[in-house]
Design a protein around this motif. Sequence first.
Motif: not given
Length: 261
Positions: A16-22, A24, A81, A85, A261
Amino acid sequence: MSSPDLSRAARQVNDHPATTALARVGYVASGVLHLVLALLVVQVAWFGSTADADQSGALAALSDTPAGGVALWAVAVGFAGLTLWQATEAVGTREGAGARVKAGSKAVMYAALAWSAARFAQGVPSSSSHQSQDLTAQIMSHSGGRVAVAAIGLVVVGVGVYHVHKGWTRGFLRDLRRSPGRAVQAAGRLGYVAKGVALAIVGVLFVTAAWHANPEEAGGLDAALRTLGEQPFGTALLTVVGAGLAAYGVYSFVRARYTRT
């Protein structure tokens, strides 16, 4: 929920983009923490600073800045995060047991860092060295405790050797979507090797503590670095390690952008 369903759900959360953003944000937090830690190591090397040259010392230094509370909460969120991940990677990966153990171990490490940062943000600081010594004493109080502490030390030494190998062979490039350029490759190489050496010394201290049945010898990173500083050319050695930790911080910033990712 069946095992395949759980694995599928974990992969969905992991992707999920939110998980990836966290995640980062977590790598940025790691970069900041390593840069502060590098500064503490240099201060120990050249000015005899008594501040803890470890994660707790870096968090304490952050807390003393004008935006300390905000910075610490940002670090806590970032490491949380990375915990999510890596935990979902451990459950959802298809790469076998080794990958699961590796991701799970990282999840535990990042969870501990997130917890420490949150506690510092709440005004409840702690010492990594004292925690290591207290945990060692608790383990040694049980039957076979010294063997267990020695085993922990050998595992930490192994992790250190792995970091040195990953840095020297540029294996860290497999964690990135594309090559970041020669300067960042050099930073990653120096950073992984320096961090590996420091971890290996931490592991040796645990083995020594087990051998001497003395939990106070099982210091964490701060004790390992001060032990290194007591060796011939200790100031120069600590300076190199400090530079390596700063290089690892720079690499972490790059990984925040280009992580695979």
